[in-house]
Design an enzyme around this catalytic site. Structure first.
Site, PDB file in Angstrom:
ATOM      1  N   SER A 158      -5.781 102.870 -13.962  1.00 45.72           N
ATOM      2  CA  SER A 158      -6.404 104.087 -14.491  1.00 45.72           C
ATOM      3  C   SER A 158      -5.403 105.233 -14.603  1.00 45.72           C
ATOM      4  O   SER A 158      -5.709 106.388 -14.296  1.00 45.72           O
ATOM      5  CB  SER A 158      -7.587 104.521 -13.602  1.00 45.72           C
ATOM      6  OG  SER A 158      -8.408 105.446 -14.277  1.00 45.72           O
ATOM      7  N   LYS A 171     -11.533 106.728 -20.588  1.00 44.23           N
ATOM      8  CA  LYS A 171     -10.426 105.901 -21.080  1.00 44.23           C
ATOM      9  C   LYS A 171     -10.887 104.701 -21.901  1.00 44.23           C
ATOM     10  O   LYS A 171     -10.078 104.076 -22.601  1.00 44.23           O
ATOM     11  CB  LYS A 171      -9.553 105.433 -19.914  1.00 44.23           C
ATOM     12  CG  LYS A 171      -8.848 106.557 -19.171  1.00 44.23           C
ATOM     13  CD  LYS A 171      -7.961 106.011 -18.058  1.00 44.23           C
ATOM     14  CE  LYS A 171      -7.185 107.109 -17.347  1.00 44.23           C
ATOM     15  NZ  LYS A 171      -7.972 107.780 -16.294  1.00 44.23           N
ATOM     16  N   SER A 200     -12.943 109.016 -15.473  1.00 48.21           N
ATOM     17  CA  SER A 200     -11.978 108.111 -16.114  1.00 48.21           C
ATOM     18  C   SER A 200     -12.589 107.033 -17.003  1.00 48.21           C
ATOM     19  O   SER A 200     -11.849 106.327 -17.698  1.00 48.21           O
ATOM     20  CB  SER A 200     -11.095 107.443 -15.052  1.00 48.21           C
ATOM     21  OG  SER A 200     -10.061 108.316 -14.649  1.00 48.21           O
ATOM     22  N   LYS A 222     -14.317  99.526 -16.428  1.00 55.71           N
ATOM     23  CA  LYS A 222     -13.607 100.760 -16.093  1.00 55.71           C
ATOM     24  C   LYS A 222     -14.360 101.573 -15.055  1.00 55.71           C
ATOM     25  O   LYS A 222     -15.586 101.713 -15.135  1.00 55.71           O
ATOM     26  CB  LYS A 222     -13.413 101.613 -17.364  1.00 55.71           C
ATOM     27  CG  LYS A 222     -12.447 102.759 -17.175  1.00 55.71           C
ATOM     28  CD  LYS A 222     -11.014 102.275 -17.061  1.00 55.71           C
ATOM     29  CE  LYS A 222     -10.097 103.328 -16.463  1.00 55.71           C
ATOM     30  NZ  LYS A 222     -10.286 103.559 -15.017  1.00 55.71           N
TER      31      LYS A 222
END
Length: 404
Positions: A134, A77, A74, A245
């Protein structure tokens, strides 16, 4: 009764300890004598790859297998967010625009905020869903809203990655759910896109530092509250954390791009393929602690720079200089900020014509005799080449006295 009160008091103490902010020794503490000497051998990270970068300059302070190709999960992103904020900056998107969730976006598995087909949320709410929780569904909904399809959005992601010098990255989706090595990146490339997001879009920190926030789902089934909980526990556990993140899949294991700001120094610590979620946070903190003990920042705002440069053969005798951004340099190891010197490299006069923004010279910086960087000095205004009429006017102003 006394026994009950004692039990309650004990529970209160235990809860306060559990939920209080941990000390900065969270994670492995590096050998500070080694840090002072610029020795990184004592870090001994168990994550497969890692890198530590200073954000404003992009200087790499530490790296471990930073170019090994791995699954990013993720933290993909981060690039999705770059394209979202670019669209906002370009006026193609507004925070209050409504985004409609498609069947495709709704079908995303993994981490999600459970958007329903046809459900509408503002761009700002979608940004929060992506950053805090997320949300894969929110990421795909935004990709489709901006580019018309996820495929086109991913093409733009790869185009942007190439422009940033992310030479070992290929994106196959916009959320990192694609769990094969066809979708891959490296710690260095993740640091590069993290830096792009931080430096070009600092407003991202208005969202990355949110710990929990509620959103409201409004669908045909009615209205319901949903709590977004930040997947980055460093926001609560590390005093200077600002983002950024997390990511994890069975292939990627546990990944993190952690950012922090202390005493004006902003660091990016990327950890990839950590064996478990505790290790990724602990080793990110180890890197950040190392960085803040190993570096110092030199900054010069050029307060005493020349204000003008002389012009020959122009419609005016001087041209003002633009005020440049401050020069920044990260000192590591035995480098000392007090040993940095600056030299202005500017001509006394420059021949017209001069265009606005034209580079006229530079401020050059040296450390122990070696050039470490420079700042361009540019013209603030356009100066045209003087014509015969302009010369005549100058003579008139200089020698002719006009009486009342």
């Amino acid at each position: 009764m006394k026994k009950i009160i004692c039990i309650l008091l004990m529970l209160t103490v235990v809860i306060s300890v559990i939920f209080s902010r941990p000390s900065l020794s969270y994670g492995k503490i590096p050998d500070m004598d080694a840090v002072s000497a610029g020795n990184t051998a004592g870090l001994s990270l168990t994550s497969k790859a890692a890198i530590l970068m200073e954000a404003s300059t992009g200087k790499v302070i530490f790296e471990q297998n930073a170019d090994e190709v791995l699954s990013p999960a993720s933290i993909t992103k981060i690039m999705t967010l770059i394209l979202i904020f670019e669209a906002i900056d370009e006026g193609k998107l507004d925070y209050e625009d409504m985004v409609t969730t498609s069947e495709h976006a709704k079908s995303m598995g993994g981490s999600q905020v459970f958007l329903e087909t046809g459900e509408q949320q503002t761009v700002e709410t979608m940004i929060k869903c992506i950053i805090i929780a997320s949300g894969n569904d929110a990421s795909v909904a935004m990709a489709e809203h901006i580019a018309g399809s996820e495929e086109e959005f991913v093409r733009r992601m790869n185009e942007k990655a190439a422009s940033l010098g992310m030479t070992n990255t290929v994106f196959k989706d916009c959320c990192g759910l694609y769990d094969t090595m066809d979708h891959h990146s490296t710690a260095r490339d993740v640091a590069l896109m993290s830096r792009e997001l931080l430096v070009k879009h600092p407003e991202i920190k208005n969202y990355t530092k949110i710990w929990m926030e509620n959103i409201t789902h409004v669908t045909a089934k009615g209205s319901s509250e949903f709590t977004l909980s930040n997947t980055n526990r460093l926001i609560k556990q590390y005093e200077w954390a600002t983002g950024l993140k997390t990511g994890s899949t069975s292939l990627a294991k546990y990944c993190l791009s952690a950012t922090a700001m202390k005493d004006g120094v902003e660091l990016i610590a990327v950890v990839m393929a950590a064996p478990d979620y505790k290790v990724r946070f602990a080793e990110a903190v180890t890197l950040l602690n190392y960085g803040y003990n190993a570096v110092s920042l030199y900054e010069d705002a050029l307060a005493d720079m020349p204000e003008t440069v002389g012009i020959s053969g122009g419609t005016r005798d001087t041209v003002p200089l633009m005020k440049p951004d401050a020069f920044r340099y990260v000192c590591t190891g035995d480098e000392k900020a007090e040993n940095i010197t600056r030299q202005y490299n500017l001509p006394e006069k420059i021949k017209a014509p001069v265009e606005e923004g034209q580079v006229l010279g530079s401020a050059d910086y040296y450390l122990n005799g070696n050039k470490i960087g420079s700042v361009e000095l540019k013209a603030c205004k356009k100066v045209s080449k003087a014509s015969y009429i302009d010369y005549f006017k100058k003579i008139c102003y200089k020698y002719i006295i006009i009486e009342d």
